[in-house]
Design a protein around this motif. Structure first.
Motif, short mmCIF file in Angstrom:
data_model
loop_
_atom_site.label_atom_id
_atom_site.label_comp_id
_atom_site.label_asym_id
_atom_site.label_seq_id
_atom_site.Cartn_x
_atom_site.Cartn_y
_atom_site.Cartn_z
N ASN A 56 0.66 3.98 -2.96
CA ASN A 56 0.23 5.33 -2.64
C ASN A 56 1.30 6.37 -2.96
O ASN A 56 0.99 7.47 -3.47
N SER A 57 2.56 6.03 -2.70
CA SER A 57 3.63 6.98 -3.01
C SER A 57 3.81 7.15 -4.51
O SER A 57 4.07 8.26 -4.99
N ALA A 88 0.83 -1.20 0.00
CA ALA A 88 0.00 0.00 0.00
C ALA A 88 0.87 1.25 0.00
O ALA A 88 0.57 2.23 -0.71
N HIS A 103 -4.13 -2.49 -5.67
CA HIS A 103 -3.99 -1.89 -7.01
C HIS A 103 -4.08 -2.98 -8.06
O HIS A 103 -3.58 -4.08 -7.87
N LYS A 125 1.36 6.75 -6.77
CA LYS A 125 0.20 7.51 -7.24
C LYS A 125 0.36 9.00 -6.95
O LYS A 125 -0.04 9.85 -7.75
#
Length: 290
Positions: A164-165, A160, A194, A167
């Motif tokens: 997230n980083s 995650a 994802h 994105k």
């Protein structure tokens, strides 16, 4: 007339001499399986493996490799970094003993300790942020993740963080990230985080039978399977091919083994030291029946 014919023949011969078919890099837009080598732990450097270092990446990129496996762990303060394990053995292998207090040599390091501990006296350790920097600087590379956390929740947290980083910086980077999964339930966990374009089912930790692997790959359109060398058989490879999966073997460092495994039907190899050119050149052995 003869002069004109000779000129036409000469121009035609020159055209054949300088004509080059489309390069593999042009043909491989968007698919890591067009490449034969996955550089293990960013590839070896100066006979050293497992460094996951910046210099190892550069050395292997300059040799023509474009797919890089990286080991990922969390630091003590929750940062994602490229490290195979937090053990005394790894500290000694990377020659970092003199850079760390004795009580920290087998510990999960803080991010600052990790970044300040040069590898083998001079190589730079990589964080996930550093790896994203490399992906932006080198838009033709693929990163294969080897998430090393042992607990499922830690592994989920690690992935995650990675997603997230990426994105937040540039979501297109995730098009060139290829997660490895180690068991069937992990597929759903990854998909919940994802929907990656490609996945590799890596078999070193699973107890699945060959038939169970083939059934799982077929039902879930798994693009590639990585097989320990001792588990490779022609039958298994043939069935995986029919199921639509490319096959890789880990970890192979001798061209003799590459030649043998390619004849059996293996598509590619994780390697510390071999290059795309070396693996491609082994096919010449086939012409002589070796």
């Amino acid at each position: 007339m003869r002069r004109w014919i000779a000129l036409i023949l000469l121009v035609g011969a020159a055209g054949l001499l300088f004509w080059v078919p489309q390069s593999s890099s042009e043909e491989s837009n968007g698919d890591f399986t067009d490449y034969k080598v996955i550089s293990h732990a960013m590839g070896g450097i100066n006979d050293h493996a497992y460094t996951n270092s910046y210099e190892a990446f550069i050395a292997n990129y300059e040799k023509g490799n474009r797919v890089f496996e990286v080991d990922l762990l969390l630091t003590e303060d929750g940062k994602l970094v490229a490290r195979h394990e937090w053990t005394q053995h790894m500290t000694e292998l990377l020659q970092q003993e003199d850079k760390l207090p004795k009580d920290r040599q087998a510990a999960r390091l803080s991010y600052e300790e990790f970044k300040q501990s040069k590898i083998l006296g001079g190589y730079d350790p990589l964080s996930w942020t550093d790896i994203m920097d490399l992906m932006e600087r080198y838009p033709d590379i693929y990163i294969v993740t080897d998430t090393k956390e042992q607990e499922a929740e830690d592994m989920k947290h690690e992935l995650a963080m990675l997603v997230n980083s990426a994105k937040a910086r540039n979501p297109q980077l995730l098009e060139r990230v290829v997660p490895q999964i180690y068991n069937q339930p992990m597929l759903q966990m990854v998909k919940e985080i994802h929907n990656f374009p490609s996945l590799i089912y890596t078999l070193y930790a699973t107890k699945d039978t060959d038939d169970e692997v083939i059934d799982f790959v077929s039902k879930n359109a798994i693009e590639a399977v990585t097989i320990p060398e001792q588990r490779v058989t022609r039958t298994f490879l043939s069935k995986l091919k029919k199921a639509g999966a490319a096959t890789y073997v880990n970890t192979i460092n001798e061209t003799y083994d590459v030649s043998k495994l390619k004849r059996m039907g293996v598509n590619g190899f994780y390697s510390d030291f071999l290059t795309e050119k070396e693996v491609e050149s082994t096919s010449w052995l086939y012409a002589f029946g070796k």
